[in-house]
Design an enzyme around this catalytic site. Structure first.
Site, PDB file in Angstrom:
ATOM      1  N   ARG A  80       8.727 -13.456 -19.318  1.00 46.26           N
ATOM      2  CA  ARG A  80       7.488 -13.829 -18.630  1.00 46.26           C
ATOM      3  C   ARG A  80       6.311 -13.229 -19.381  1.00 46.26           C
ATOM      4  NH1 ARG A  80       7.635 -11.845 -12.660  1.00 46.26           N
ATOM      5  NH2 ARG A  80       9.102 -13.551 -12.375  1.00 46.26           N
ATOM      6  N   ARG A 149       1.205  -6.032 -11.974  1.00 47.68           N
ATOM      7  CA  ARG A 149       1.616  -7.261 -12.660  1.00 47.68           C
ATOM      8  C   ARG A 149       0.409  -8.033 -13.196  1.00 47.68           C
ATOM      9  NH1 ARG A 149       6.710  -9.088 -10.686  1.00 47.68           N
ATOM     10  NH2 ARG A 149       8.045  -7.281 -10.444  1.00 47.68           N
ATOM     11  N   LYS A 212       6.553  -3.122  -7.428  1.00 46.24           N
ATOM     12  CA  LYS A 212       5.494  -3.905  -8.059  1.00 46.24           C
ATOM     13  C   LYS A 212       4.182  -3.828  -7.269  1.00 46.24           C
ATOM     14  CE  LYS A 212       8.274  -7.639  -6.703  1.00 46.24           C
ATOM     15  NZ  LYS A 212       8.808  -8.972  -6.841  1.00 46.24           N
ATOM     16  N   LYS A 214       0.532  -6.158  -6.921  1.00 43.67           N
ATOM     17  CA  LYS A 214      -0.104  -7.413  -7.342  1.00 43.67           C
ATOM     18  C   LYS A 214      -1.585  -7.426  -6.990  1.00 43.67           C
ATOM     19  CE  LYS A 214       4.169 -10.037  -7.194  1.00 43.67           C
ATOM     20  NZ  LYS A 214       4.936 -11.152  -6.612  1.00 43.67           N
ATOM     21  N   CYS A 433       9.724 -22.689  -5.744  1.00 42.73           N
ATOM     22  CA  CYS A 433      10.073 -21.619  -6.682  1.00 42.73           C
ATOM     23  C   CYS A 433      11.208 -22.094  -7.588  1.00 42.73           C
ATOM     24  CB  CYS A 433      10.500 -20.375  -5.912  1.00 42.73           C
ATOM     25  SG  CYS A 433      12.127 -20.566  -5.167  1.00 42.73           S
ATOM     26  N   CYS A 439      17.821 -18.200 -11.154  1.00 43.77           N
ATOM     27  CA  CYS A 439      17.479 -17.048 -10.315  1.00 43.77           C
ATOM     28  C   CYS A 439      18.731 -16.446  -9.675  1.00 43.77           C
ATOM     29  CB  CYS A 439      16.484 -17.449  -9.228  1.00 43.77           C
ATOM     30  SG  CYS A 439      16.107 -16.043  -8.170  1.00 43.77           S
ATOM     31  N   CYS A 478      15.086 -18.611  -1.326  1.00 40.88           N
ATOM     32  CA  CYS A 478      15.552 -17.473  -0.520  1.00 40.88           C
ATOM     33  C   CYS A 478      14.336 -16.848   0.149  1.00 40.88           C
ATOM     34  CB  CYS A 478      16.293 -16.450  -1.407  1.00 40.88           C
ATOM     35  SG  CYS A 478      15.207 -15.323  -2.301  1.00 40.88           S
ATOM     36  N   CYS A 482       8.834 -16.583  -3.322  1.00 39.32           N
ATOM     37  CA  CYS A 482       8.072 -16.658  -4.571  1.00 39.32           C
ATOM     38  C   CYS A 482       7.079 -17.821  -4.619  1.00 39.32           C
ATOM     39  CB  CYS A 482       9.028 -16.728  -5.764  1.00 39.32           C
ATOM     40  SG  CYS A 482      10.044 -15.252  -5.908  1.00 39.32           S
TER      41      CYS A 482
HETATM   42 FE1  SRM Z   1       9.250 -13.762  -7.424  1.00 41.59          FE
HETATM   43  C1  SRM Z   1      12.016 -11.837  -7.598  1.00 41.59           C
HETATM   44  C2  SRM Z   1      10.505 -15.831  -9.715  1.00 41.59           C
HETATM   45  C3  SRM Z   1       6.198 -15.138  -7.752  1.00 41.59           C
HETATM   46  C4  SRM Z   1       8.294 -12.327  -4.463  1.00 41.59           C
HETATM   47  N1  SRM Z   1      10.956 -13.783  -8.505  1.00 41.59           N
HETATM   48  C5  SRM Z   1      11.963 -12.870  -8.470  1.00 41.59           C
HETATM   49  C6  SRM Z   1      12.991 -13.117  -9.595  1.00 41.59           C
HETATM   50  C7  SRM Z   1      12.550 -12.335 -10.784  1.00 41.59           C
HETATM   51  C8  SRM Z   1      14.456 -12.875  -9.216  1.00 41.59           C
HETATM   52  C9  SRM Z   1      15.044 -11.540  -9.563  1.00 41.59           C
HETATM   53  O1  SRM Z   1      14.481 -10.501  -9.189  1.00 41.59           O
HETATM   54  O2  SRM Z   1      16.096 -11.540 -10.173  1.00 41.59           O
HETATM   55  C10 SRM Z   1      12.753 -14.633  -9.794  1.00 41.59           C
HETATM   56  C11 SRM Z   1      13.115 -15.182 -11.171  1.00 41.59           C
HETATM   57  C12 SRM Z   1      13.522 -16.640 -11.064  1.00 41.59           C
HETATM   58  C13 SRM Z   1      13.595 -17.338 -12.357  1.00 41.59           C
HETATM   59  O3  SRM Z   1      14.719 -17.724 -12.753  1.00 41.59           O
HETATM   60  O4  SRM Z   1      12.580 -17.557 -12.997  1.00 41.59           O
HETATM   61  C14 SRM Z   1      11.318 -14.770  -9.343  1.00 41.59           C
HETATM   62  N2  SRM Z   1       8.475 -15.122  -8.613  1.00 41.59           N
HETATM   63  C15 SRM Z   1       9.176 -15.945  -9.428  1.00 41.59           C
HETATM   64  C16 SRM Z   1       8.313 -17.065  -9.962  1.00 41.59           C
HETATM   65  C17 SRM Z   1       8.679 -17.518 -11.370  1.00 41.59           C
HETATM   66  C18 SRM Z   1       8.390 -18.207  -8.957  1.00 41.59           C
HETATM   67  C19 SRM Z   1       7.854 -19.536  -9.399  1.00 41.59           C
HETATM   68  O5  SRM Z   1       8.570 -20.497  -9.129  1.00 41.59           O
HETATM   69  O6  SRM Z   1       6.769 -19.639  -9.933  1.00 41.59           O
HETATM   70  C20 SRM Z   1       6.934 -16.405  -9.827  1.00 41.59           C
HETATM   71  C21 SRM Z   1       6.552 -15.579 -11.020  1.00 41.59           C
HETATM   72  C22 SRM Z   1       5.245 -14.920 -10.809  1.00 41.59           C
HETATM   73  C23 SRM Z   1       4.675 -14.228 -12.020  1.00 41.59           C
HETATM   74  O7  SRM Z   1       4.274 -14.928 -12.925  1.00 41.59           O
HETATM   75  O8  SRM Z   1       4.598 -13.002 -11.995  1.00 41.59           O
HETATM   76  C24 SRM Z   1       7.180 -15.477  -8.643  1.00 41.59           C
HETATM   77  N3  SRM Z   1       7.514 -13.668  -6.359  1.00 41.59           N
HETATM   78  C25 SRM Z   1       6.400 -14.407  -6.600  1.00 41.59           C
HETATM   79  C26 SRM Z   1       5.517 -14.355  -5.484  1.00 41.59           C
HETATM   80  C27 SRM Z   1       4.201 -15.104  -5.358  1.00 41.59           C
HETATM   81  C28 SRM Z   1       3.013 -14.303  -5.792  1.00 41.59           C
HETATM   82  O9  SRM Z   1       3.140 -13.189  -6.292  1.00 41.59           O
HETATM   83  O10 SRM Z   1       1.908 -14.812  -5.622  1.00 41.59           O
HETATM   84  C29 SRM Z   1       6.127 -13.561  -4.532  1.00 41.59           C
HETATM   85  C30 SRM Z   1       5.593 -13.268  -3.105  1.00 41.59           C
HETATM   86  C31 SRM Z   1       4.473 -12.326  -3.104  1.00 41.59           C
HETATM   87  C32 SRM Z   1       4.955 -10.917  -3.008  1.00 41.59           C
HETATM   88  O11 SRM Z   1       5.261 -10.329  -4.038  1.00 41.59           O
HETATM   89  O12 SRM Z   1       5.084 -10.409  -1.880  1.00 41.59           O
HETATM   90  C33 SRM Z   1       7.380 -13.119  -5.097  1.00 41.59           C
HETATM   91  N4  SRM Z   1      10.007 -12.285  -6.259  1.00 41.59           N
HETATM   92  C34 SRM Z   1       9.499 -11.888  -5.060  1.00 41.59           C
HETATM   93  C35 SRM Z   1      10.388 -10.927  -4.471  1.00 41.59           C
HETATM   94  C36 SRM Z   1      10.195 -10.223  -3.101  1.00 41.59           C
HETATM   95  C37 SRM Z   1       9.386  -9.000  -3.271  1.00 41.59           C
HETATM   96  C38 SRM Z   1       9.304  -8.211  -1.986  1.00 41.59           C
HETATM   97  O13 SRM Z   1       8.290  -7.582  -1.744  1.00 41.59           O
HETATM   98  O14 SRM Z   1      10.276  -8.171  -1.229  1.00 41.59           O
HETATM   99  C39 SRM Z   1      11.474 -10.777  -5.362  1.00 41.59           C
HETATM  100  C40 SRM Z   1      12.702  -9.863  -5.210  1.00 41.59           C
HETATM  101  C41 SRM Z   1      12.418  -8.470  -5.619  1.00 41.59           C
HETATM  102  O15 SRM Z   1      11.381  -8.134  -6.162  1.00 41.59           O
HETATM  103  O16 SRM Z   1      13.309  -7.665  -5.352  1.00 41.59           O
HETATM  104  C42 SRM Z   1      11.202 -11.654  -6.474  1.00 41.59           C
HETATM  105 FE1  SF4 Z   2      14.562 -16.727  -6.652  1.00 47.13          FE
HETATM  106 FE2  SF4 Z   2      14.191 -16.372  -4.067  1.00 47.13          FE
HETATM  107 FE3  SF4 Z   2      12.150 -16.109  -5.747  1.00 47.13          FE
HETATM  108 FE4  SF4 Z   2      13.103 -18.488  -5.286  1.00 47.13          FE
HETATM  109  S1  SF4 Z   2      12.161 -17.180  -3.734  1.00 47.13           S
HETATM  110  S2  SF4 Z   2      12.657 -17.647  -7.310  1.00 47.13           S
HETATM  111  S3  SF4 Z   2      15.246 -18.108  -5.010  1.00 47.13           S
HETATM  112  S4  SF4 Z   2      13.907 -14.805  -5.661  1.00 47.13           S
END
Ligand code: SRM
Ligand code: SF4
Length: 571
Positions: A80, A149, A212, A214, A433, A439, A478, A482
């Site tokens: 990323r 981030r 993290k 944000k 997402c 993922c 899930c 995201c």
């Molecule tokens: Fe996310 C984890 C993809 C935005 C909340 N996210 C992941 C992971 C890295 C899975 C992992 O930990 O193994 C996913 C990788 C999937 C893949 O194959 O690419 C993933 N997140 C994404 C992306 C690519 C989704 C998308 O379809 O665009 C976004 C990348 C953002 C970036 O460029 O940095 C993405 N993730 C978000 C957002 C939206 C935002 O930030 O505006 C959220 C919700 C906001 C927040 O953070 O509360 C988000 N991602 C999570 C979480 C839950 C965090 C939490 O507080 O519980 C996880 C799991 C974790 O961190 O343990 C996670």
């Molecule tokens: Fe993966 Fe869940 Fe984030 Fe979708 S919402 S990219 S399934 S961690």
């Protein structure tokens, strides 16, 4: 200066210990990369690699087949980029596109935080890819991991010079809050080890943040970054054409852990206003309190939102103000109109034109409906402005001179990038997402399911004359959220293969959380649940009432109308 957090003294989580022992994120990454016996890296190094922008993944479609063949999973890495404000030059675009085709799976992915991801990079090519991104004057450091981030910013090159200034603040914040470690240079860029030099992370400390963090900057009336979902959101206050400063919102977050009722999505609270000259100091203070007060034993409760709720908002704010040296000024008035993108051509303030293209789930690849990756490459070859990625996973071809519009239009048409012209109201406002197959946390399909779901929903909406009605739909594989589903008018949150929670009642401005409406249901049940609501909506809605607002006003969803900071998630 960095102070050891109290929670660190009691049972720090395994990752806390790994970070602390890693010598500023080095760990044994170099050894892991050189191990020819596996396509993976050790668990500890996988944890550290995130801080360098990389995720160890495997192709989940192939898991069972490979297990039966007694082979290790089909490991590959996702990378990323850290692109504050989502700005990419045409030269960078061409290089990123080359990397997608030569080292990754042939696609680029615009993320919901306006940056780019490459999937499917094999271990042996990780270093070359990161080095190439660096040589293209971008980076992957701190795109992931327990750090600040990518700083996001309203993608608006349009309205005024002041909007450009807000983008500059996003860049400045991103730079200011980037980790200092030289590990990135040593591991990926063959940087020399500085013998005898004592390394330090003045802001982060040796174990970095508990989780993290944000940051996002919104420019009202656009809330295309969902500012209230950020750990720290800054809402630009423009008065008499001048950037006066920012309202400060803290404690937003979407993530929920399956079957853990103590986790929840939360909207940020607006706690006051700061002038521009204090933005960097405030961000440092906020990150510092997260560092010192955050939970270090249990990662599920380590985000800022839980610290705020545990300590109390006022106590948290008092601490921020104590470290800042004074109280924040009262918040200033602002108004959000929408959190979605505006498609098509818009004329900007300097006589340039800007074209927003709709990219389904942000996936840039060539397929039968359009040569999306090739089309963007063709645009990058002739374009003199820049590209701006949006937090709704779309792209803006920005700063086009009037005389160049026709040329851009013809490329857009030739490569099937003109979908935005004919899309239904719901398709224009849909986001999913990544989920399967890359993922590791996905429980259900999301990106791959979106086109199927949209076709079914469009049939239903067409039946009720709602095909052109804008409706905000977000799908996540899930509960981590995201695609920020908890803010959508209609959201599906994956629970298991083919099964989702149906959530309803978010607004169109990103200021109201939705509620659980039906739990763990399949597509037919989703359509059956929605059909009577569409039927009622069409009968009673006024000229402009949005679907989410109707659900609230009609009492279908037990929420207060209007901008509220609703906590908790279940009706
Ligand atoms: Fe996310 C984890 C993809 C935005 C909340 N996210 C992941 C992971 C890295 C899975 C992992 O930990 O193994 C996913 C990788 C999937 C893949 O194959 O690419 C993933 N997140 C994404 C992306 C690519 C989704 C998308 O379809 O665009 C976004 C990348 C953002 C970036 O460029 O940095 C993405 N993730 C978000 C957002 C939206 C935002 O930030 O505006 C959220 C919700 C906001 C927040 O953070 O509360 C988000 N991602 C999570 C979480 C839950 C965090 C939490 O507080 O519980 C996880 C799991 C974790 O961190 O343990 C996670
Ligand atoms: Fe993966 Fe869940 Fe984030 Fe979708 S919402 S990219 S399934 S961690």
């Amino acid at each position: 200066m960095y102070g050891m957090c109290t929670d660190m003294t009691t049972n720090p989580s395994e990752l806390e210990q790994i970070k602390l022992a890693s010598q500023f994120l080095r760990g044994t990454i170099i050894t892991s990369l050189a191990d020819p016996l596996t396509g993976a890296v050790s668990d500890a190094d996988a944890g550290l690699l995130k801080f360098h922008g990389g995720y160890l993944q495997d192709n989940r479609d192939l898991r069972e087949e490979r297990r039966q063949q007694k082979l290790e999973p089909a490991h590959a890495f996702m990378l990323r980029a850290r692109l504050p404000g989502g700005v990419v030059t045409p030269v960078q675009w061409l290089e990123f596109d080359r990397l997608a085709r030569e080292y990754a799976d042939g696609s680029l992915r615009i993320t919901s935080r306006q940056t780019l991801q490459w999937h499917g990079i094999l271990k042996g090519q990780l270093k070359s890819t990161i080095a190439a991104i660096h040589h293209a004057l971008a980076t992957t450091i701190a795109a992931c991991g327990d750090v600040v981030r990518t700083v996001v910013c309203t993608t608006n090159p349009i309205e005024s010079a002041t909007h450009g200034l807000v983008y500059e603040w996003a860049e400045r914040l991103s730079k200011h809050l980037t980790p200092h470690t030289r590990a990135y240079h040593e591991i990926w860029l063959d940087g020399e080890k500085r013998v005898g030099e004592v390394e330090s992370e003045p802001l982060y400390g040796a174990n970095y943040l508990p989780r993290k963090f944000k940051i996002g900057l919104a420019i009202p009336p656009l809330n295309d970054i969902d500012v209230l979902s950020q750990d720290m959101g800054l809402i630009a206050i423009i008065e008499c054409g001048r950037l006066a400063g920012f309202n400060v919102a803290i404690g937003g977050g979407m993530g929920v852990t399956q079957h853990d009722a103590s986790t929840y999505p939360r909207l940020a609270n607006v706690i006051g206003f700061v002038g521009v000259d204090e933005v960097l100091a405030l961000a440092e203070v906020m990150v510092g309190v997260h560092r010192d007060w955050g939970e270090r034993a249990d990662r599920r409760h380590a985000r800022l939102k839980y610290t705020i709720d545990r300590r109390g908002l006022q106590v948290f704010q008092d601490e921020v103000e104590r470290r800042l040296g004074h109280a924040l000024a009262p918040e200033r008035p602002y108004y959000f109109e929408r959190n979605s993108d505006r498609y098509g051509w818009i004329e900007g303030h300097e006589g340039f034109w800007h074209l927003t293209l709709s990219i389904e789930s942000g996936r840039l690849a060539d397929h039968e409906d359009g040569r999306i990756l090739s089309g963007l490459r063709a645009l990058a070859r002739v374009h003199h402005g820049d590209f701006r990625l949006t937090c709704n996973q779309n792209v803006i071809v920005a700063k086009v001179a009037g005389k160049d519009r026709a040329g851009i239009d013809s490329i857009v048409r030739d490569y099937g990038l003109d979908g935005y012209r004919k899309q239904s109201g719901i398709r224009r406002h849909a986001m999913a997402c990544v989920a399967l197959p890359t993922c590791g946390l996905a429980m259900a399909e999301s990106e791959r399911y979106l086109p199927v779901l949209l076709s079914s929903l469009e049939q239903l909406l067409d039946r009720y004359g709602l095909i052109d009605t804008p409706i905000l739909l977000r799908v996540s594989g899930c509960p981590n959220g995201c695609s920020r589903p908890y803010l959508a008018e209609i959201a599906l949150v994956g629970r298991g293969p083919g099964r989702y929670d149906l959530r309803l009642g978010g607004d169109f401005q990103g200021q109201r959380l939705n509620r659980l409406y039906r739990q763990n249901i399949d597509e037919q049940a989703i359509l059956d649940a929605l059909e009577p609501l569409f039927a009622r909506y069409v009968l009673v809605r006024g000229e402009t009432e949005k679907f989410g607002d109707f659900l609230v006003h009609a009492g279908i969803i037990g929420l207060e109308p209007g901008p509220t900071t609703v906590q908790g998630s279940v009706v």
